[in-house]
Design an enzyme around this catalytic site. Structure first.
Site, PDB file in Angstrom:
ATOM      1  N   HIS A 140      24.392   4.130  -2.830  1.00 34.19           N
ATOM      2  CA  HIS A 140      25.183   4.445  -4.015  1.00 34.19           C
ATOM      3  C   HIS A 140      25.617   5.908  -3.986  1.00 34.19           C
ATOM      4  O   HIS A 140      26.753   6.219  -3.637  1.00 34.19           O
ATOM      5  CB  HIS A 140      24.371   4.125  -5.285  1.00 34.19           C
ATOM      6  N   CYS A 169      17.304   6.932  -9.257  1.00 36.10           N
ATOM      7  CA  CYS A 169      18.453   7.626  -9.840  1.00 36.10           C
ATOM      8  C   CYS A 169      19.264   6.719 -10.769  1.00 36.10           C
ATOM      9  O   CYS A 169      19.567   7.084 -11.900  1.00 36.10           O
ATOM     10  CB  CYS A 169      19.340   8.173  -8.727  1.00 36.10           C
ATOM     11  N   HIS A 170      19.611   5.509 -10.279  1.00 34.27           N
ATOM     12  CA  HIS A 170      20.450   4.615 -11.074  1.00 34.27           C
ATOM     13  C   HIS A 170      19.976   3.170 -11.052  1.00 34.27           C
ATOM     14  O   HIS A 170      20.702   2.275 -11.483  1.00 34.27           O
ATOM     15  CB  HIS A 170      21.908   4.701 -10.605  1.00 34.27           C
ATOM     16  N   GLY A 171      18.784   2.917 -10.521  1.00 37.67           N
ATOM     17  CA  GLY A 171      18.169   1.608 -10.666  1.00 37.67           C
ATOM     18  C   GLY A 171      18.510   0.561  -9.633  1.00 37.67           C
ATOM     19  O   GLY A 171      18.182  -0.615  -9.822  1.00 37.67           O
ATOM     20  N   PRO A 185      24.140  -0.744  -8.855  1.00 40.40           N
ATOM     21  CA  PRO A 185      25.148   0.277  -8.512  1.00 40.40           C
ATOM     22  C   PRO A 185      25.398   0.428  -7.017  1.00 40.40           C
ATOM     23  O   PRO A 185      26.528   0.702  -6.602  1.00 40.40           O
ATOM     24  CB  PRO A 185      24.557   1.565  -9.101  1.00 40.40           C
TER      25      PRO A 185
END
Length: 213
Positions: A140, A169-171, A185
């Site tokens: 990502h 960071c964003h899963g 993501p």
């Protein structure tokens, strides 16, 4: 001493007299930032090996790794081209879990170009089923995922979790073959770098049929 001034010598020890190495800074800093989360989430056997010199790594020199003492369920990290490369000896249960997750993956057969060499386009994404080699950087935005090898819904993971990696960071989540789950993501599976076996107990990262030293 700040993170930017810590430089490792050839044995992996910190030498304060050496100049900083910016090529290491991003993923080392990221790994340190999320290290506390990983430590609480699961106790994963981890071995770090930095064999080549700093100059050799910066130049992208191939890295030889002894995997003979790597136990099932254990992960070793080496550095290649300034990136962390994970080497994991998967257990029989982890291999079975990979097969059961195909329907949940965004690219279960690793068909998207650029992340999986031909010899790893199989259900385990590896030359040999038990040994998995991948670049430990999320596809990502380049964060370093953390290992969550325990199965089940502990540590905030879904109840059908079969082990794998979570990017804090964003899963984005990845299974034990580095395949990204749907609706996350990260657009692609974790990268499998060029590598090949030198013997039953040694591999070399950075060299394969299409990438010569």
């Amino acid at each position: 001493m700040s993170q930017d001034t810590l430089v490792h010598d050839d044995d992996g020890a910190v030498d304060p007299n050496l100049p900083p190495d910016p090529s290491r800074r991003f993923w080392v800093t990221t790994a340190c930032a999320v290290g506390g989360v990983a430590g609480v989430a699961t106790a994963v056997p981890f071995v770090s090996t930095f064999a080549p010199s700093e100059k050799a790594r910066a130049a992208g020199a191939p890295v030889e790794v002894d995997v003979g003492d790597l136990a099932p369920g254990q992960m070793r990290t080496v550095e290649w081209r300034g990136k962390p490369v994970w080497i994991i000896r998967r257990t029989d249960d982890q291999l079975k879990g990979i097969k059961s997750q195909d329907g949940l993956m965004a690219d279960p057969n690793s068909e998207r170009p650029g992340f999986t060499p031909a010899y790893a386009k199989n259900e385990y994404r590896s030359r040999k089923p038990e040994l998995f080699v991948c670049v430990g950087i999320c596809t990502h935005l380049g964060c370093s995922p953390t290992a969550h090898f325990e199965t089940g819904g502990g540590a905030g993971m879904p109840g059908n979790w079969q082990g794998g990696f979570l990017c804090p960071c964003h899963g984005s989540t990845f299974d034990m073959a580095g395949r990204v789950y749907k609706d996350k993501p990260a657009p692609d599976n974790l990268e499998v770098p060029p590598y090949q076996y030198l013997s039953d107990t040694r591999i070399i990262v950075g060299v394969d049929e299409d990438n010569k030293a």
